[in-house]
Every structure is written in structure tokens, then in C-alpha cells.
Design a protein around this motif. Structure first.
Motif, PDB file in Angstrom:
ATOM      1  N   GLY A  34       0.800  -1.127  -0.048  1.00  0.00           N
ATOM      2  CA  GLY A  34      -0.059  -0.049  -0.119  1.00  0.00           C
ATOM      3  C   GLY A  34       0.775   1.314  -0.096  1.00  0.00           C
ATOM      4  N   ALA A  35       2.090   1.189   0.000  1.00  0.00           N
ATOM      5  CA  ALA A  35       3.109   2.312   0.226  1.00  0.00           C
ATOM      6  C   ALA A  35       3.437   2.696  -1.111  1.00  0.00           C
ATOM      7  CB  ALA A  35       4.269   2.028   1.050  1.00  0.00           C
ATOM      8  N   GLU A  36       3.240   1.758  -2.229  1.00  0.00           N
ATOM      9  CA  GLU A  36       3.579   2.204  -3.451  1.00  0.00           C
ATOM     10  C   GLU A  36       2.520   2.803  -4.206  1.00  0.00           C
ATOM     11  OE1 GLU A  36       7.191  -0.570  -5.058  1.00  0.00           O
ATOM     12  OE2 GLU A  36       5.168  -1.647  -4.589  1.00  0.00           O
ATOM     13  N   GLN A  37       2.776   3.904  -4.834  1.00  0.00           N
ATOM     14  CA  GLN A  37       1.381   4.716  -5.533  1.00  0.00           C
ATOM     15  C   GLN A  37       1.063   3.546  -6.739  1.00  0.00           C
ATOM     16  OE1 GLN A  37      -0.125   7.295  -4.581  1.00  0.00           O
ATOM     17  NE2 GLN A  37       1.003   7.266  -2.852  1.00  0.00           N
ATOM     18  N   PRO A  38      -0.494   3.636  -6.969  1.00  0.00           N
ATOM     19  CA  PRO A  38      -0.747   2.958  -8.092  1.00  0.00           C
ATOM     20  C   PRO A  38      -0.515   3.512  -9.443  1.00  0.00           C
ATOM     21  CG  PRO A  38      -2.537   3.382  -6.656  1.00  0.00           C
ATOM     22  CD  PRO A  38      -1.535   4.111  -6.207  1.00  0.00           C
ATOM     23  N   VAL A  39      -0.319   2.739 -10.443  1.00  0.00           N
ATOM     24  CA  VAL A  39       0.256   3.028 -11.639  1.00  0.00           C
ATOM     25  C   VAL A  39      -1.092   3.003 -12.650  1.00  0.00           C
ATOM     26  CG1 VAL A  39       1.707   2.718 -13.635  1.00  0.00           C
ATOM     27  CG2 VAL A  39       2.653   2.552 -11.313  1.00  0.00           C
ATOM     28  N   GLN A  40      -1.465   4.246 -13.140  1.00  0.00           N
ATOM     29  CA  GLN A  40      -2.415   4.040 -14.092  1.00  0.00           C
ATOM     30  C   GLN A  40      -2.015   3.651 -15.645  1.00  0.00           C
ATOM     31  OE1 GLN A  40      -5.754   4.886 -13.001  1.00  0.00           O
ATOM     32  NE2 GLN A  40      -4.795   4.964 -11.092  1.00  0.00           N
ATOM     33  N   ASN A  41      -2.728   2.684 -16.009  1.00  0.00           N
ATOM     34  CA  ASN A  41      -2.405   2.292 -17.491  1.00  0.00           C
ATOM     35  C   ASN A  41      -3.851   2.776 -18.353  1.00  0.00           C
ATOM     36  OD1 ASN A  41      -1.596   0.846 -19.540  1.00  0.00           O
ATOM     37  ND2 ASN A  41      -1.971  -1.277 -18.574  1.00  0.00           N
ATOM     38  N   HIS A  42      -3.635   2.596 -19.867  1.00  0.00           N
ATOM     39  CA  HIS A  42      -4.715   2.889 -20.704  1.00  0.00           C
ATOM     40  C   HIS A  42      -5.922   2.073 -20.204  1.00  0.00           C
ATOM     41  CE1 HIS A  42      -7.007   2.858 -24.269  1.00  0.00           C
ATOM     42  NE2 HIS A  42      -6.268   3.951 -24.539  1.00  0.00           N
ATOM     43  N   PRO A  43      -7.104   2.747 -19.811  1.00  0.00           N
ATOM     44  CA  PRO A  43      -8.249   1.996 -19.483  1.00  0.00           C
ATOM     45  C   PRO A  43      -8.450   0.802 -20.223  1.00  0.00           C
ATOM     46  CG  PRO A  43      -8.855   4.155 -20.313  1.00  0.00           C
ATOM     47  CD  PRO A  43      -7.379   4.168 -20.614  1.00  0.00           C
TER      48      PRO A  43
END
Length: 181
Positions: A34-43
Motif C-alpha cells: 500500500g506504500a507504492e502509488q498505483p500506476v494508471q494504465n490505458h483504460p
């Protein structure tokens, strides 16, 4: 009076002390879940979880969150670009995302999603191996350094091949291996 933990036990069997080589492998703990920020991918493509990526690729804390995030963004960009025409074609056919494209299921997951993640993970592993190959932890003497570097180079090529094959499998095109002589 001496402390019990500070007393020496005499060697009563008169054997020389063991000269077995010591082994020490240092690993760093991965970041807290939970410490690492999520990475947004192409939807249209599946999301990639950094903790799942670390677990699948056996990456410990020596790979910093920032370096892993950068490698993951690079991998998603590369794989997504190679699948752009595939995505556009299937979006035009009404498939909302990669998981909606008809294919076999593997353990309840679309085989296409499994192939996509395999391609992304392999790209990340190749990037990590390339980034860390310059760290001088190779043994020296008797050509050991060259052998270790050769194995690292072979591993990088193996990860690149895994990525290429996963993309080929996803696109349903045959795998090809060409070697120049």
C-alpha cells in the motif's frame, strides 16, 4: 562474576575450528503493501499492481519504488504501443477492454490478460537486469566476471524473448526466432 553469555566454552574435542566458507546474501525488504502509488494504465488494458509485479518477478526492496514505477511505465508504453492496432480493432468490434476479447480462460482469467501481463512483466525484468548489470558484484579472476556478465546478458535476452512471444501469442501470430550467422 562473568555474565553467562560472555563465558567461552573450551574446545574439549581438540579438533580444529571449522573452516567452512561463510555465505551471506543480503536482500532488502520490499516496500510496505500500500506504500507504492498505483500506476494508471490505458483504460482498455488491465491494471498492473506493483506488489503483484514485485511478487511475480521476485523483486525485493533493492529495486526502489521510483525505479520500479519508471520501468513499469516504460513497459506498459512499449507493450501498449505494439498492441495499438489490436486494441483499435477490438474497440471497433465493441470490446470494452482486453478481458472482454473472446479467448480461453486460465484459472478464471482471460488468457489475453495473462499474456499481456507476461509481456509487461518480462519487459520490466529485462529493464531491471539491464539497469543493475553495471553494479560491480561480479567475482573476479579466472574469467568469472566474463562468465557472470554473459549469463546476465543471456537472462536479459530471455526476458526480451518472453515479452516478444507473449505479444505474438496475444496477437495470434506465430513465434519466430531468427539467428544471424
Amino acid at each position: 562474576t562473568p555474565m553467562p553469555w560472555a563465558t567461552a566454552t573450551p574446545n574439549t574435542d581438540h579438533r580444529p575450528p571449522s573452516k567452512a566458507p561463510m555465505s551471506f546474501i543480503a536482500t532488502a525488504n520490499p516496500p510496505v503493501i500500500g506504500a507504492e502509488q498505483p500506476v494508471q494504465n490505458h483504460p482498455w488494458f488491465p491494471s498492473v499492481s506493483l506488489p503483484d509485479l514485485r511478487k511475480a518477478c521476485l523483486l525485493d526492496g533493492t529495486v526502489t519504488p521510483d525505479r520500479l514505477r519508471h520501468a513499469l511505465l516504460n513497459a506498459m508504453d512499449t507493450v501498449n504501443a505494439e498492441l495499438r492496432a489490436f486494441r483499435v480493432q477490438h474497440e471497433a468490434q465493441g470490446h470494452a477492454n482486453l478481458a472482454a476479447v473472446p479467448c480461453e480462460q486460465l484459472d478464471g482469467t482471460s488468457a489475453n490478460v495473462v499474456r499481456y501481463l507476461r509481456a509487461v512483466y518480462a519487459h520490466v525484468q529485462a529493464d531491471m537486469a539491464e539497469a543493475y548489470r553495471d553494479i560491480d558484484t561480479t567475482p573476479s579472476g579466472n574469467g568469472k566476471e566474463e562468465r557472470v556478465r554473459g549469463k546476465v546478458e543471456a537472462k536479459i535476452e530471455e526476458h526480451r524473448r518472453t515479452m516478444r512471444w507473449a505479444i505474438s501469442d496475444l496477437l495470434a501470430i506465430s513465434r519466430t526466432t531468427v539467428e544471424l550467422i
